[in-house]
Design a protein around this motif. Structure first.
Motif, PDB file in Angstrom:
ATOM      1  N   PRO A   1     -15.983   4.583   9.387  1.00 31.91           N
ATOM      2  CA  PRO A   1     -16.572   5.620  10.247  1.00 31.91           C
ATOM      3  C   PRO A   1     -16.750   6.951   9.516  1.00 31.91           C
ATOM      4  N   TYR A   2     -17.954   7.429   9.477  1.00 29.20           N
ATOM      5  CA  TYR A   2     -18.247   8.732   8.890  1.00 29.20           C
ATOM      6  C   TYR A   2     -18.491   9.694  10.037  1.00 29.20           C
ATOM      7  N   SER A   3     -18.568  10.984   9.704  1.00 30.67           N
ATOM      8  CA  SER A   3     -18.757  12.007  10.729  1.00 30.67           C
ATOM      9  C   SER A   3     -17.724  11.791  11.845  1.00 30.67           C
ATOM     10  N   ILE A   4     -18.149  11.662  13.107  1.00 33.65           N
ATOM     11  CA  ILE A   4     -17.152  11.508  14.170  1.00 33.65           C
ATOM     12  C   ILE A   4     -17.387  10.215  14.949  1.00 33.65           C
ATOM     13  N   TYR A   5     -17.867   9.190  14.274  1.00 30.83           N
ATOM     14  CA  TYR A   5     -18.170   7.946  14.987  1.00 30.83           C
ATOM     15  C   TYR A   5     -16.934   7.261  15.548  1.00 30.83           C
ATOM     16  N   ASP A   6     -15.749   7.604  15.009  1.00 33.47           N
ATOM     17  CA  ASP A   6     -14.551   6.948  15.520  1.00 33.47           C
ATOM     18  C   ASP A   6     -14.187   7.414  16.930  1.00 33.47           C
ATOM     19  N   ARG A   7     -14.895   8.431  17.444  1.00 34.50           N
ATOM     20  CA  ARG A   7     -14.553   8.925  18.774  1.00 34.50           C
ATOM     21  C   ARG A   7     -15.321   8.216  19.884  1.00 34.50           C
ATOM     22  N   PHE A   8     -16.313   7.425  19.525  1.00 37.67           N
ATOM     23  CA  PHE A   8     -17.154   6.847  20.573  1.00 37.67           C
ATOM     24  C   PHE A   8     -16.844   5.372  20.771  1.00 37.67           C
ATOM     25  N   GLU A   9     -17.072   4.949  22.000  1.00 36.68           N
ATOM     26  CA  GLU A   9     -16.896   3.539  22.312  1.00 36.68           C
ATOM     27  C   GLU A   9     -18.248   2.861  22.266  1.00 36.68           C
ATOM     28  N   PHE A  10     -18.347   1.848  21.443  1.00 35.30           N
ATOM     29  CA  PHE A  10     -19.582   1.046  21.445  1.00 35.30           C
ATOM     30  C   PHE A  10     -19.299  -0.292  20.780  1.00 35.30           C
ATOM     31  N   ASP A  11     -20.145  -1.243  21.031  1.00 38.67           N
ATOM     32  CA  ASP A  11     -19.965  -2.578  20.456  1.00 38.67           C
ATOM     33  C   ASP A  11     -20.932  -2.775  19.313  1.00 38.67           C
TER      34      ASP A  11
END
Lengths: 156, 359
Positions: free
Chosen positions: B228-238
Protein backbone atom coordinates in the motif's frame (compact mmCIF):
# COMPACT_ATOMS: atom_id res chain seq x y z
CA UNK A 1 3.45 -4.48 2.60
CA UNK A 2 6.06 -5.83 0.21
CA UNK A 3 9.09 -6.61 2.35
CA UNK A 4 12.34 -5.44 0.73
CA UNK A 5 14.89 -8.07 1.72
CA UNK A 6 18.25 -6.85 2.97
CA UNK A 7 20.95 -7.01 0.32
CA UNK A 8 23.60 -8.05 2.86
CA UNK A 9 21.61 -11.12 3.95
CA UNK A 10 21.08 -12.13 0.35
CA UNK A 11 24.77 -11.61 -0.32
CA UNK A 12 25.60 -14.12 2.44
CA UNK A 13 23.27 -16.68 0.95
CA UNK A 14 24.72 -16.22 -2.50
CA UNK A 15 28.23 -16.34 -1.06
CA UNK A 16 27.66 -19.81 0.35
CA UNK A 17 26.79 -21.17 -3.05
CA UNK A 18 28.89 -18.97 -5.36
CA UNK A 19 31.84 -17.71 -3.29
CA UNK A 20 33.23 -15.15 -5.76
CA UNK A 21 30.02 -13.89 -7.34
CA UNK A 22 29.08 -11.00 -5.04
CA UNK A 23 30.98 -7.76 -5.57
CA UNK A 24 29.22 -5.54 -3.04
CA UNK A 25 26.04 -5.33 -1.03
CA UNK A 26 24.18 -2.96 1.25
CA UNK A 27 20.74 -2.81 2.87
CA UNK A 28 18.91 -2.07 -0.35
CA UNK A 29 20.69 -4.04 -3.05
CA UNK A 30 23.17 -6.75 -3.89
CA UNK A 31 25.63 -6.52 -6.78
CA UNK A 32 27.04 -9.55 -8.55
CA UNK A 33 29.57 -10.16 -11.29
CA UNK A 34 27.96 -10.26 -14.67
CA UNK A 35 29.49 -13.61 -15.59
CA UNK A 36 27.71 -15.19 -12.62
CA UNK A 37 24.45 -13.30 -13.20
CA UNK A 38 22.41 -16.09 -14.72
CA UNK A 39 23.28 -18.76 -12.16
CA UNK A 40 22.78 -16.37 -9.25
CA UNK A 41 19.44 -15.27 -10.67
CA UNK A 42 18.36 -18.89 -11.07
CA UNK A 43 19.48 -19.66 -7.52
CA UNK A 44 17.52 -16.69 -6.14
CA UNK A 45 14.45 -17.46 -8.18
CA UNK A 46 14.30 -21.03 -6.94
CA UNK A 47 15.19 -20.36 -3.30
CA UNK A 48 13.26 -17.18 -2.64
CA UNK A 49 10.25 -17.79 -4.90
CA UNK A 50 11.07 -14.68 -6.91
CA UNK A 51 8.59 -15.33 -9.66
CA UNK A 52 7.95 -11.77 -10.83
CA UNK A 53 10.49 -9.54 -12.57
CA UNK A 54 9.24 -5.99 -12.02
CA UNK A 55 11.70 -4.19 -14.20
CA UNK A 56 15.16 -4.12 -15.70
CA UNK A 57 16.95 -0.82 -15.97
CA UNK A 58 20.36 0.16 -17.21
CA UNK A 59 22.12 3.25 -15.93
CA UNK A 60 25.12 4.76 -17.67
CA UNK A 61 27.71 5.89 -15.09
CA UNK A 62 30.19 6.88 -17.82
CA UNK A 63 32.89 4.40 -16.71
CA UNK A 64 30.55 1.45 -16.54
CA UNK A 65 26.93 0.46 -16.99
CA UNK A 66 24.87 -0.72 -14.08
CA UNK A 67 21.95 -3.02 -14.77
CA UNK A 68 19.29 -3.12 -12.10
CA UNK A 69 16.77 -5.94 -11.62
CA UNK A 70 13.84 -5.58 -9.26
CA UNK A 71 12.48 -9.01 -8.37
CA UNK A 72 9.36 -9.76 -6.37
CA UNK A 73 7.79 -12.87 -4.95
CA UNK A 74 4.04 -12.62 -5.41
CA UNK A 75 3.60 -15.58 -3.07
CA UNK A 76 5.69 -14.40 -0.11
CA UNK A 77 5.39 -10.68 -0.87
CA UNK A 78 9.04 -9.77 -0.63
CA UNK A 79 11.40 -8.19 -3.12
CA UNK A 80 15.08 -7.75 -3.79
CA UNK A 81 17.17 -5.49 -5.97
CA UNK A 82 19.87 -7.28 -7.92
CA UNK A 83 22.55 -5.27 -9.69
CA UNK A 84 25.33 -6.07 -12.05
CA UNK A 85 27.91 -4.07 -13.92
CA UNK A 86 29.40 -4.23 -17.34
CA UNK A 87 32.21 -2.13 -18.68
CA UNK A 88 31.74 0.59 -21.20
CA UNK A 89 33.17 -0.54 -24.47
CA UNK A 90 32.32 -1.01 -28.09
CA UNK A 91 30.04 -3.96 -27.53
CA UNK A 92 29.15 -4.47 -23.86
CA UNK A 93 27.17 -7.58 -23.17
CA UNK A 94 25.73 -9.51 -20.24
CA UNK A 95 23.75 -12.75 -19.98
CA UNK A 96 20.04 -12.58 -20.71
CA UNK A 97 17.59 -13.72 -18.04
CA UNK A 98 14.83 -14.44 -20.52
CA UNK A 99 15.09 -18.17 -19.80
CA UNK A 100 14.04 -17.46 -16.20
CA UNK A 101 11.59 -14.61 -16.69
CA UNK A 102 9.87 -14.20 -20.00
CA UNK A 103 9.04 -10.63 -18.95
CA UNK A 104 12.65 -9.69 -19.70
CA UNK A 105 12.00 -10.05 -23.42
CA UNK A 106 10.89 -6.55 -24.44
CA UNK A 107 12.81 -4.79 -21.69
CA UNK A 108 16.14 -6.29 -22.70
CA UNK A 109 15.49 -5.34 -26.29
CA UNK A 110 14.72 -1.81 -25.18
CA UNK A 111 17.96 -1.59 -23.21
CA UNK A 112 19.86 -2.89 -26.22
CA UNK A 113 18.20 -0.31 -28.42
CA UNK A 114 18.61 2.73 -26.20
CA UNK A 115 21.67 1.88 -24.12
CA UNK A 116 23.58 -0.43 -26.44
CA UNK A 117 24.07 -3.38 -24.11
CA UNK A 118 23.44 -6.70 -25.77
CA UNK A 119 22.07 -9.67 -23.90
CA UNK A 120 23.62 -13.04 -24.67
CA UNK A 121 21.04 -15.74 -25.13
CA UNK A 122 18.18 -13.46 -26.11
CA UNK A 123 16.50 -14.99 -29.16
CA UNK A 124 15.55 -11.73 -30.86
CA UNK A 125 18.20 -9.17 -30.02
CA UNK A 126 17.37 -6.24 -32.28
CA UNK A 127 16.24 -2.65 -31.99
CA UNK A 128 12.73 -2.15 -30.72
CA UNK A 129 11.64 1.50 -30.70
CA UNK A 130 14.19 2.98 -33.07
CA UNK A 131 14.64 1.89 -36.64
CA UNK A 132 17.29 -0.43 -37.99
CA UNK A 133 20.19 1.67 -39.15
CA UNK A 134 19.88 4.30 -36.44
CA UNK A 135 23.33 5.49 -35.40
CA UNK A 136 24.22 5.24 -31.72
CA UNK A 137 22.26 4.55 -28.55
CA UNK A 138 20.42 7.62 -27.25
CA UNK A 139 20.31 6.91 -23.52
CA UNK A 140 24.10 6.75 -23.26
CA UNK A 141 25.58 9.83 -21.67
CA UNK A 142 27.97 10.11 -24.60
CA UNK A 143 25.04 10.59 -26.98
CA UNK A 144 24.69 14.34 -27.38
CA UNK A 145 21.31 15.82 -28.12
CA UNK A 146 21.35 18.11 -31.09
CA UNK A 147 18.48 20.38 -30.21
CA UNK A 148 17.31 22.57 -33.07
CA UNK A 149 16.89 26.23 -32.20
CA UNK A 150 18.64 26.82 -28.91
CA UNK A 151 20.35 23.59 -28.01
CA UNK A 152 24.09 23.47 -27.86
CA UNK A 153 25.99 20.57 -29.26
CA UNK A 154 28.58 20.47 -26.52
CA UNK A 155 26.02 20.40 -23.73
CA UNK A 156 25.46 17.02 -22.16
CA UNK B 1 1.40 -11.82 -44.74
CA UNK B 2 -0.41 -8.66 -43.77
CA UNK B 3 0.69 -5.51 -42.01
CA UNK B 4 -1.97 -4.45 -39.55
CA UNK B 5 -1.39 -0.86 -38.69
CA UNK B 6 0.18 1.55 -38.03
CA UNK B 7 -3.00 3.25 -39.18
CA UNK B 8 -5.46 0.48 -38.44
CA UNK B 9 -8.53 1.80 -36.59
CA UNK B 10 -8.20 -0.81 -33.85
CA UNK B 11 -4.56 -0.33 -33.00
CA UNK B 12 -5.21 2.41 -30.43
CA UNK B 13 -2.68 4.76 -31.88
CA UNK B 14 0.18 3.75 -34.05
CA UNK B 15 1.00 0.12 -33.49
CA UNK B 16 1.92 -2.31 -36.22
CA UNK B 17 1.55 -6.04 -36.26
CA UNK B 18 3.19 -8.07 -38.99
CA UNK B 19 0.87 -11.04 -39.21
CA UNK B 20 1.30 -14.22 -41.23
CA UNK B 21 -1.96 -15.88 -42.19
CA UNK B 22 -2.96 -19.27 -43.41
CA UNK B 23 -6.35 -18.47 -44.86
CA UNK B 24 -7.94 -16.60 -42.02
CA UNK B 25 -5.94 -18.19 -39.23
CA UNK B 26 -2.93 -16.42 -37.74
CA UNK B 27 0.13 -18.65 -37.80
CA UNK B 28 2.72 -16.09 -36.79
CA UNK B 29 2.88 -12.48 -35.75
CA UNK B 30 5.42 -9.92 -34.72
CA UNK B 31 4.62 -6.65 -32.95
CA UNK B 32 6.47 -3.58 -34.24
CA UNK B 33 6.85 -0.64 -31.90
CA UNK B 34 8.29 2.80 -32.04
CA UNK B 35 5.99 4.99 -34.11
CA UNK B 36 5.31 7.20 -31.12
CA UNK B 37 8.77 7.11 -29.59
CA UNK B 38 9.61 10.61 -28.35
CA UNK B 39 12.57 9.76 -26.18
CA UNK B 40 10.92 10.83 -22.96
CA UNK B 41 13.54 9.05 -20.86
CA UNK B 42 16.33 10.99 -22.52
CA UNK B 43 14.39 14.25 -22.34
CA UNK B 44 13.86 13.58 -18.65
CA UNK B 45 17.60 13.81 -18.05
CA UNK B 46 17.67 17.26 -19.60
CA UNK B 47 14.78 18.80 -17.67
CA UNK B 48 14.49 19.64 -13.99
CA UNK B 49 12.42 17.43 -11.74
CA UNK B 50 9.36 19.63 -11.91
CA UNK B 51 9.67 20.23 -15.65
CA UNK B 52 9.31 16.48 -16.10
CA UNK B 53 5.83 16.49 -14.60
CA UNK B 54 4.01 17.49 -17.83
CA UNK B 55 5.99 14.82 -19.69
CA UNK B 56 4.56 12.14 -17.44
CA UNK B 57 1.08 13.26 -18.54
CA UNK B 58 2.01 12.28 -22.04
CA UNK B 59 2.93 8.70 -21.24
CA UNK B 60 -0.41 7.06 -20.70
CA UNK B 61 -2.51 9.99 -21.78
CA UNK B 62 -5.82 8.48 -20.73
CA UNK B 63 -4.54 8.08 -17.16
CA UNK B 64 -2.40 11.16 -16.59
CA UNK B 65 -3.22 11.56 -12.92
CA UNK B 66 -1.88 8.10 -12.13
CA UNK B 67 1.33 8.96 -13.96
CA UNK B 68 1.64 12.19 -11.97
CA UNK B 69 1.12 10.26 -8.77
CA UNK B 70 3.74 7.62 -9.53
CA UNK B 71 6.31 10.26 -10.43
CA UNK B 72 5.51 12.26 -7.28
CA UNK B 73 5.93 9.16 -5.13
CA UNK B 74 9.33 8.44 -6.68
CA UNK B 75 10.59 11.98 -6.16
CA UNK B 76 9.16 12.21 -2.65
CA UNK B 77 10.91 8.97 -1.76
CA UNK B 78 14.15 10.36 -3.15
CA UNK B 79 13.97 13.69 -1.32
CA UNK B 80 11.96 12.44 1.67
CA UNK B 81 9.14 14.93 1.40
CA UNK B 82 6.11 14.63 3.65
CA UNK B 83 2.67 15.01 2.11
CA UNK B 84 -0.18 16.63 4.09
CA UNK B 85 -3.25 14.54 4.89
CA UNK B 86 -5.59 16.52 2.71
CA UNK B 87 -3.31 16.22 -0.29
CA UNK B 88 -3.13 12.44 0.18
CA UNK B 89 -6.91 12.23 0.03
CA UNK B 90 -7.12 14.50 -2.99
CA UNK B 91 -4.55 12.31 -4.73
CA UNK B 92 -6.47 9.14 -3.99
CA UNK B 93 -9.69 10.68 -5.28
CA UNK B 94 -7.96 11.70 -8.51
CA UNK B 95 -6.24 8.36 -8.97
CA UNK B 96 -9.44 6.40 -8.50
CA UNK B 97 -11.44 8.68 -10.80
CA UNK B 98 -8.67 8.16 -13.31
CA UNK B 99 -8.98 4.40 -12.96
CA UNK B 100 -12.71 4.55 -13.63
CA UNK B 101 -12.06 6.77 -16.62
CA UNK B 102 -9.39 4.50 -18.05
CA UNK B 103 -11.40 1.31 -17.51
CA UNK B 104 -14.47 2.90 -19.10
CA UNK B 105 -12.43 3.69 -22.18
CA UNK B 106 -10.82 0.26 -22.17
CA UNK B 107 -14.17 -1.51 -22.08
CA UNK B 108 -15.70 0.88 -24.59
CA UNK B 109 -12.93 0.42 -27.11
CA UNK B 110 -12.83 -3.31 -26.47
CA UNK B 111 -16.47 -3.57 -27.56
CA UNK B 112 -15.84 -1.14 -30.37
CA UNK B 113 -13.06 -3.36 -31.69
CA UNK B 114 -15.39 -6.32 -31.49
CA UNK B 115 -17.77 -4.65 -33.89
CA UNK B 116 -20.29 -3.10 -31.49
CA UNK B 117 -19.69 0.07 -33.44
CA UNK B 118 -19.73 3.20 -31.32
CA UNK B 119 -22.90 2.58 -29.29
CA UNK B 120 -21.34 1.11 -26.11
CA UNK B 121 -18.43 3.48 -26.54
CA UNK B 122 -20.72 6.50 -26.56
CA UNK B 123 -22.36 5.34 -23.33
CA UNK B 124 -18.92 5.08 -21.80
CA UNK B 125 -18.01 8.51 -23.08
CA UNK B 126 -21.13 9.93 -21.50
CA UNK B 127 -19.90 8.82 -18.08
CA UNK B 128 -16.31 9.70 -18.85
CA UNK B 129 -17.42 13.23 -19.65
CA UNK B 130 -18.59 13.67 -16.05
CA UNK B 131 -15.17 12.63 -14.78
CA UNK B 132 -13.46 15.01 -17.16
CA UNK B 133 -15.71 17.79 -15.87
CA UNK B 134 -14.51 17.00 -12.35
CA UNK B 135 -10.89 17.16 -13.47
CA UNK B 136 -11.53 20.39 -15.29
CA UNK B 137 -12.83 21.88 -12.05
CA UNK B 138 -9.66 21.11 -10.14
CA UNK B 139 -7.01 21.94 -12.70
CA UNK B 140 -8.60 23.38 -15.82
CA UNK B 141 -7.47 20.55 -18.05
CA UNK B 142 -9.34 17.65 -19.56
CA UNK B 143 -6.60 15.31 -20.72
CA UNK B 144 -3.11 16.25 -19.59
CA UNK B 145 -3.59 17.50 -16.07
CA UNK B 146 -0.15 18.31 -14.68
CA UNK B 147 -1.94 18.55 -11.35
CA UNK B 148 0.24 16.91 -8.74
CA UNK B 149 3.31 18.47 -7.19
CA UNK B 150 6.06 17.14 -4.96
CA UNK B 151 4.56 17.34 -1.49
CA UNK B 152 0.94 17.77 -2.52
CA UNK B 153 -1.15 19.00 -5.41
CA UNK B 154 -1.09 22.21 -7.43
CA UNK B 155 -4.38 23.67 -6.21
CA UNK B 156 -6.96 22.97 -3.56
CA UNK B 157 -10.35 21.53 -4.47
CA UNK B 158 -12.86 24.21 -5.46
CA UNK B 159 -16.11 24.44 -3.47
CA UNK B 160 -18.25 22.97 -6.21
CA UNK B 161 -16.11 19.82 -6.49
CA UNK B 162 -17.49 17.76 -3.60
CA UNK B 163 -21.20 18.10 -4.51
CA UNK B 164 -20.34 17.21 -8.12
CA UNK B 165 -18.31 14.19 -7.01
CA UNK B 166 -21.18 13.04 -4.81
CA UNK B 167 -23.62 13.32 -7.72
CA UNK B 168 -21.28 11.31 -9.89
CA UNK B 169 -20.83 8.58 -7.27
CA UNK B 170 -24.57 8.32 -6.77
CA UNK B 171 -25.17 7.77 -10.47
CA UNK B 172 -22.22 5.54 -11.27
CA UNK B 173 -23.25 2.20 -9.68
CA UNK B 174 -26.64 2.33 -11.38
CA UNK B 175 -25.02 3.03 -14.69
CA UNK B 176 -22.57 0.15 -14.32
CA UNK B 177 -25.36 -2.26 -13.36
CA UNK B 178 -27.39 -1.20 -16.36
CA UNK B 179 -24.45 -1.51 -18.67
CA UNK B 180 -23.42 -4.85 -17.26
CA UNK B 181 -26.96 -6.16 -17.60
CA UNK B 182 -26.99 -5.21 -21.25
CA UNK B 183 -23.67 -6.83 -22.06
CA UNK B 184 -22.64 -9.49 -19.55
CA UNK B 185 -24.95 -12.13 -20.95
CA UNK B 186 -25.04 -10.89 -24.48
CA UNK B 187 -24.78 -13.93 -26.72
CA UNK B 188 -22.51 -12.35 -29.28
CA UNK B 189 -20.16 -11.02 -26.63
CA UNK B 190 -19.96 -14.40 -24.92
CA UNK B 191 -19.33 -16.24 -28.17
CA UNK B 192 -16.60 -13.85 -29.22
CA UNK B 193 -14.76 -13.61 -25.91
CA UNK B 194 -15.15 -16.80 -23.84
CA UNK B 195 -12.08 -18.95 -24.15
CA UNK B 196 -10.35 -16.59 -26.59
CA UNK B 197 -6.85 -15.27 -25.92
CA UNK B 198 -6.33 -17.32 -22.78
CA UNK B 199 -3.40 -16.53 -20.48
CA UNK B 200 -2.72 -18.83 -17.56
CA UNK B 201 -1.67 -17.47 -14.19
CA UNK B 202 1.79 -18.97 -14.57
CA UNK B 203 2.32 -17.38 -17.99
CA UNK B 204 1.24 -13.92 -16.89
CA UNK B 205 3.43 -13.90 -13.79
CA UNK B 206 6.45 -15.17 -15.69
CA UNK B 207 5.96 -12.50 -18.36
CA UNK B 208 5.83 -9.67 -15.78
CA UNK B 209 2.30 -8.80 -16.86
CA UNK B 210 0.52 -6.67 -14.27
CA UNK B 211 -2.78 -4.98 -13.63
CA UNK B 212 -6.22 -6.21 -14.67
CA UNK B 213 -4.74 -8.80 -17.05
CA UNK B 214 -2.81 -10.46 -14.23
CA UNK B 215 -5.84 -10.45 -11.96
CA UNK B 216 -8.14 -11.72 -14.68
CA UNK B 217 -5.88 -14.78 -14.84
CA UNK B 218 -6.61 -15.48 -11.20
CA UNK B 219 -3.61 -13.94 -9.46
CA UNK B 220 -4.64 -11.82 -6.52
CA UNK B 221 -2.00 -9.13 -6.80
CA UNK B 222 -2.83 -5.47 -6.52
CA UNK B 223 -0.22 -3.00 -5.29
CA UNK B 224 -2.89 -1.05 -3.46
CA UNK B 225 -3.23 -4.05 -1.14
CA UNK B 226 0.07 -5.86 -1.59
CA UNK B 227 2.30 -2.83 -1.09
CA UNK B 228 0.00 0.00 0.00
CA UNK B 229 1.33 3.38 -1.05
CA UNK B 230 -0.07 6.77 -0.07
CA UNK B 231 -3.02 6.02 2.25
CA UNK B 232 -4.59 3.01 0.55
CA UNK B 233 -4.33 0.97 3.74
CA UNK B 234 -7.14 3.05 5.23
CA UNK B 235 -9.83 2.01 2.78
CA UNK B 236 -11.92 -1.10 2.59
CA UNK B 237 -12.15 -2.68 -0.82
CA UNK B 238 -11.84 -6.06 -2.47
CA UNK B 239 -9.58 -7.24 -5.23
CA UNK B 240 -11.74 -8.97 -7.80
CA UNK B 241 -10.07 -11.77 -9.74
CA UNK B 242 -11.00 -13.79 -12.81
CA UNK B 243 -10.73 -17.51 -13.35
CA UNK B 244 -9.91 -18.30 -16.93
CA UNK B 245 -7.81 -15.38 -18.08
CA UNK B 246 -9.68 -15.08 -21.36
CA UNK B 247 -11.02 -11.97 -23.05
CA UNK B 248 -14.29 -12.21 -21.21
CA UNK B 249 -12.58 -12.31 -17.81
CA UNK B 250 -10.48 -9.31 -18.69
CA UNK B 251 -13.63 -7.42 -19.65
CA UNK B 252 -15.40 -8.43 -16.42
CA UNK B 253 -12.31 -7.60 -14.40
CA UNK B 254 -12.46 -3.97 -15.45
CA UNK B 255 -16.18 -3.68 -14.72
CA UNK B 256 -15.64 -5.09 -11.22
CA UNK B 257 -12.70 -2.81 -10.60
CA UNK B 258 -14.84 0.21 -11.44
CA UNK B 259 -17.25 -0.90 -8.71
CA UNK B 260 -14.40 -1.18 -6.20
CA UNK B 261 -13.08 2.24 -7.19
CA UNK B 262 -16.49 3.73 -6.49
CA UNK B 263 -16.31 2.14 -3.02
CA UNK B 264 -12.91 3.70 -2.35
CA UNK B 265 -14.10 7.07 -3.63
CA UNK B 266 -17.12 7.03 -1.32
CA UNK B 267 -14.90 6.44 1.72
CA UNK B 268 -12.32 8.98 0.62
CA UNK B 269 -15.01 11.59 -0.02
CA UNK B 270 -16.33 11.26 3.52
CA UNK B 271 -12.93 11.31 5.18
CA UNK B 272 -11.23 14.25 3.43
CA UNK B 273 -9.86 16.47 6.21
CA UNK B 274 -9.37 20.22 6.09
CA UNK B 275 -5.85 21.58 6.01
CA UNK B 276 -2.89 22.21 3.80
CA UNK B 277 -2.90 20.82 0.29
CA UNK B 278 0.80 21.20 -0.31
CA UNK B 279 4.05 21.37 1.65
CA UNK B 280 6.67 23.88 0.71
CA UNK B 281 9.73 22.40 -0.89
CA UNK B 282 13.04 24.24 -1.20
CA UNK B 283 13.80 25.98 -4.46
CA UNK B 284 15.82 25.28 -6.46
CA UNK B 285 14.81 21.72 -5.86
CA UNK B 286 17.83 19.44 -5.65
CA UNK B 287 17.21 16.01 -4.13
CA UNK B 288 20.16 14.31 -2.41
CA UNK B 289 22.25 11.71 -4.22
CA UNK B 290 20.64 8.34 -4.45
CA UNK B 291 18.11 6.28 -6.29
CA UNK B 292 14.45 5.52 -5.78
CA UNK B 293 11.67 3.52 -7.33
CA UNK B 294 8.15 4.83 -6.87
CA UNK B 295 5.27 2.77 -8.14
CA UNK B 296 1.51 2.77 -8.22
CA UNK B 297 -1.17 0.42 -9.37
CA UNK B 298 -2.08 2.40 -12.47
CA UNK B 299 -5.22 1.41 -14.42
CA UNK B 300 -3.07 -0.65 -16.79
CA UNK B 301 -0.77 -2.24 -14.23
CA UNK B 302 2.33 -1.48 -12.24
CA UNK B 303 3.58 1.94 -13.24
CA UNK B 304 6.93 2.82 -11.76
CA UNK B 305 9.52 5.55 -12.05
CA UNK B 306 13.12 4.65 -11.36
CA UNK B 307 15.09 7.80 -10.63
CA UNK B 308 18.80 8.21 -10.05
CA UNK B 309 19.89 11.54 -8.62
CA UNK B 310 23.42 12.91 -8.69
CA UNK B 311 22.50 15.81 -6.42
CA UNK B 312 21.79 18.26 -9.22
CA UNK B 313 18.49 19.81 -10.28
CA UNK B 314 18.00 17.27 -13.07
CA UNK B 315 17.57 13.51 -12.75
CA UNK B 316 20.65 11.53 -13.73
CA UNK B 317 18.45 8.72 -14.95
CA UNK B 318 14.72 8.89 -15.57
CA UNK B 319 13.31 5.47 -16.26
CA UNK B 320 9.67 4.59 -16.74
CA UNK B 321 8.42 1.10 -16.00
CA UNK B 322 5.50 1.22 -18.41
CA UNK B 323 2.82 -1.42 -17.77
CA UNK B 324 1.27 -1.27 -21.23
CA UNK B 325 4.65 -1.96 -22.84
CA UNK B 326 5.45 -5.00 -20.73
CA UNK B 327 1.88 -6.29 -20.99
CA UNK B 328 2.49 -6.78 -24.70
CA UNK B 329 5.17 -9.41 -24.03
CA UNK B 330 2.87 -12.33 -24.69
CA UNK B 331 0.88 -10.88 -27.57
CA UNK B 332 2.21 -13.46 -30.00
CA UNK B 333 1.13 -16.37 -27.80
CA UNK B 334 -2.30 -14.80 -27.38
CA UNK B 335 -2.97 -14.37 -31.07
CA UNK B 336 -1.40 -17.34 -32.84
CA UNK B 337 -3.97 -19.97 -33.73
CA UNK B 338 -6.90 -17.55 -33.71
CA UNK B 339 -8.60 -15.85 -36.59
CA UNK B 340 -8.08 -12.33 -37.83
CA UNK B 341 -11.35 -11.12 -36.27
CA UNK B 342 -10.26 -12.45 -32.86
CA UNK B 343 -6.94 -10.69 -33.08
CA UNK B 344 -8.50 -7.26 -32.70
CA UNK B 345 -10.71 -8.38 -29.82
CA UNK B 346 -7.77 -9.88 -27.94
CA UNK B 347 -5.66 -6.85 -28.67
CA UNK B 348 -8.43 -4.59 -27.38
CA UNK B 349 -8.67 -6.61 -24.18
CA UNK B 350 -5.03 -5.90 -23.32
CA UNK B 351 -5.84 -2.19 -23.19
CA UNK B 352 -2.70 -0.47 -24.33
CA UNK B 353 -1.88 3.16 -24.81
CA UNK B 354 0.83 3.83 -27.37
CA UNK B 355 2.05 6.92 -25.54
CA UNK B 356 3.20 4.59 -22.81
CA UNK B 357 4.36 1.71 -24.98
CA UNK B 358 6.75 3.77 -27.10
CA UNK B 359 7.49 6.62 -24.67
Amino acid sequence: MTQPLSGSDIAKKIGEKFPDAVTSSDETAVSVQSKHLLEVARFLKENLNLDFLNHITAVDYRDYFEIVYLLTSLKDNHSIVLKTRCDEGDAPSIPSVISLWRGADLQEREIYDLMGISFDGHPNMKRIVLWEGFQGHPLRKSFVLDVPGGGRKDRV
Amino acid sequence: MINMGPQHPSTHGVFRMRVVFDGEVIIDMEPIFGYLHRGIEKLGEHKTYLQNMPYTDRLDYVASMSNNLAYCLAVEKLAQIEVPERAEYIRIIMAELMRINSHLMAVGFFLNDMGAMATPLMYMYREREKILDLFEMVCGQRLTYNYMRFGGVAQDLPDEFMPALKRFLDEMPGFIDEYDQLLAENEVLLARTKGVGVLTAEQTVNASISGPILRASGVKWDLRKADPYSIYDRFEFDIPTGKNGDNYDRYRQRIEEIRQSVRILRQAMEQVPEGEFRTRIPTPFKPPKGESYGRVEAPKGELGFYLVSDGSAKPYRFKVRAPAFINLTLIREMLVGWKLADAMVTFGSIDICMGEVDR
